[in-house]
Write a protein that holds these residues in place. Sequence first.
Motif, PDB file in Angstrom:
ATOM      1  N   ASP A   1       3.095 -24.055  19.913  1.00 36.98           N
ATOM      2  CA  ASP A   1       3.549 -22.671  19.939  1.00 36.98           C
ATOM      3  C   ASP A   1       2.567 -21.838  19.107  1.00 36.98           C
ATOM      4  OD1 ASP A   1       4.770 -20.244  19.784  1.00 36.98           O
ATOM      5  OD2 ASP A   1       6.665 -20.978  18.948  1.00 36.98           O
TER       6      ASP A   1
ATOM      7  N   GLY B   1       6.386 -15.260  24.020  1.00 35.65           N
ATOM      8  CA  GLY B   1       6.495 -16.597  23.437  1.00 35.65           C
ATOM      9  C   GLY B   1       7.770 -17.324  23.833  1.00 35.65           C
TER      10      GLY B   1
ATOM     11  N   LYS C   1       0.971  -9.826  21.020  1.00 41.48           N
ATOM     12  CA  LYS C   1       0.995  -9.819  19.554  1.00 41.48           C
ATOM     13  C   LYS C   1      -0.423  -9.484  19.072  1.00 41.48           C
ATOM     14  CE  LYS C   1       5.138 -12.554  18.898  1.00 41.48           C
ATOM     15  NZ  LYS C   1       5.698 -13.869  18.557  1.00 41.48           N
TER      16      LYS C   1
ATOM     17  N   ILE D   1       3.317 -25.946  15.626  1.00 38.13           N
ATOM     18  CA  ILE D   1       3.155 -24.486  15.581  1.00 38.13           C
ATOM     19  C   ILE D   1       1.800 -24.115  14.986  1.00 38.13           C
ATOM     20  CG2 ILE D   1       4.256 -22.299  14.971  1.00 38.13           C
ATOM     21  CD1 ILE D   1       6.740 -23.869  14.225  1.00 38.13           C
TER      22      ILE D   1
ATOM     23  N   PHE E   1       1.862 -16.349  17.961  1.00 36.84           N
ATOM     24  CA  PHE E   1       1.170 -15.408  17.075  1.00 36.84           C
ATOM     25  C   PHE E   1      -0.263 -15.871  16.781  1.00 36.84           C
ATOM     26  CE2 PHE E   1       0.092 -13.411  12.999  1.00 36.84           C
ATOM     27  CZ  PHE E   1       0.359 -12.080  13.318  1.00 36.84           C
TER      28      PHE E   1
HETATM   29  C1  LIG Z   1       6.907 -14.233  18.202  1.00 34.44           C
HETATM   30  C2  LIG Z   1       7.018 -15.681  18.342  1.00 34.44           C
HETATM   31  C3  LIG Z   1       7.704 -16.252  19.421  1.00 34.44           C
HETATM   32  C4  LIG Z   1       8.507 -15.429  20.409  1.00 34.44           C
HETATM   33  O1  LIG Z   1       7.755 -14.586  21.152  1.00 34.44           O
HETATM   34  P1  LIG Z   1       8.424 -13.409  21.995  1.00 34.44           P
HETATM   35  O2  LIG Z   1       7.235 -12.742  22.551  1.00 34.44           O
HETATM   36  O3  LIG Z   1       9.197 -12.564  21.028  1.00 34.44           O
HETATM   37  O4  LIG Z   1       9.295 -14.014  23.019  1.00 34.44           O
HETATM   38  C5  LIG Z   1       7.677 -17.625  19.548  1.00 34.44           C
HETATM   39  N1  LIG Z   1       7.027 -18.390  18.652  1.00 34.44           N
HETATM   40  C6  LIG Z   1       6.370 -17.877  17.584  1.00 34.44           C
HETATM   41  C7  LIG Z   1       5.647 -18.787  16.653  1.00 34.44           C
HETATM   42  C8  LIG Z   1       6.352 -16.508  17.391  1.00 34.44           C
HETATM   43  O5  LIG Z   1       5.728 -16.005  16.317  1.00 34.44           O
END
Ligand SMILES: *Cc1c(COP(=O)(O)O)cnc(C)c1O
Length: 414
Positions: free
Chosen positions: A212, A92, A248, A183, A215
């Motif tokens: 984003d 992410g 994830k 998000i 998850f």
């Molecule tokens: C986990 C997460 C990230 C970061 O992801 P990584 O794989 O740890 O780099 C970014 N945004 C959200 C909403 C997340 O839950």
Amino acid sequence: MHEQGISEEEIFEELERFSSLDTNFKKVMSSMCTLPHPIAIRAHQRFIHTNIGDPGLFIGTCEMEKQVIEMAAVLLKHDNPKEAAGHLTSGGTESNIEAVYHMKNRFMHAKDTNENDAGARSENAKDVKLNLIVPATAHFSFEKIANMFNLQLRKAELDSTYRVVPRSVESKIDENTIGIIGIAGNTEFGEMDPIGKLSEIAIKNNLPLHIDAAFGGFVYPFLKDQNELNQFGFDLPGVTSVSLDPHKMGFSVIPAGIIVFKNASVLDTSLDRIKVKTPYLTSNYQSTLTGTRPGSAVAATYAVMKYLGREGYQKNVAYCLDLTEYLFQKLIGIKLKPKFPAINIMVVEVGGVQQTTHIRRCLREQFGWYISETKTKVALRLVLMPHVTKEDIDQFVLDLKYILDNEDLECTCC
Ligand SMILES: *Cc1c(COP(=O)(O)O)cnc(C)c1O
């Protein structure tokens, strides 16, 4: 390093010792990662030597990456998935970096063009700090991104359910805004911002909108109840890019992230500041943030997405939501008032900041549970991943009750 190497047997004895210090995920409810699917592990091993940063050498693996992006575009309701562009990343964070990099380039490109048209370059304009609008729940990767690209992070307000308030987002836009972040499944609560509204705002203001879904990308599309409140894909016309993480809820290996841009041609022109010539590789240009990239992650992701299909992911999500509901009822049973969960993330208040930290520490020190705390609201946070079982939850709630009932425990760890 030793002068002479040691035997394989000795090395693996050492490795076992290191591994025994790691978790096997048994009592982990703090992590958004889980054990990879056996299919993903097998595919990963088969492609362990591949480097998709040098595409001419690994034509097959690159073809597979294209297909993963196409599958992701379909999942994200792209009406013409072949028009989408993207690639696998380390997760992410990297996906979000690329999305914002793209936003900044687009902004600078437009500005350069305007200034050239006007025939004059204002010296003052160069010093103005650009800004990015994020929900107050944005993942900490955006703090890094703001530093990296010298951006002001404008945090929009949340409503009582921890979803961003569209009016607040709109009020923060000015002529130096490079884009908007929404998000789908925020890290602390799993809530989905009102992406439909953000899409309208993005279009009205001619701004890119990145979602984003690190998850939530492998959760929300597989919920039984599909309504307009949990939509975040490319069918919403303002959405220009989405990040989602196979490592994830996608059951792939670490590191596996995906970034998808709606339109390949937009990517090509606006990423020209990332895009560089690659004289000693088999390709002419590279426009990914990183160079050498693991094809093993591509193979693992391709394999598990194909193997599970929509039905497989739906079952997994249903399993996690069932666990969440089970925990919800159990917590009510010991007189706590958990927040009603959006997806498989449970947030429950147990007192003030110190009390909350105390309880988290005791759960770890006395019983070996890993859970976390939320900051936006003072509470404990538990992520119900596929490795968790109902028996685990029964035990966890007993342990939690014990700690709540024994206020004089002293826990100093972590
Ligand atoms: C986990 C997460 C990230 C970061 O992801 P990584 O794989 O740890 O780099 C970014 N945004 C959200 C909403 C997340 O839950």
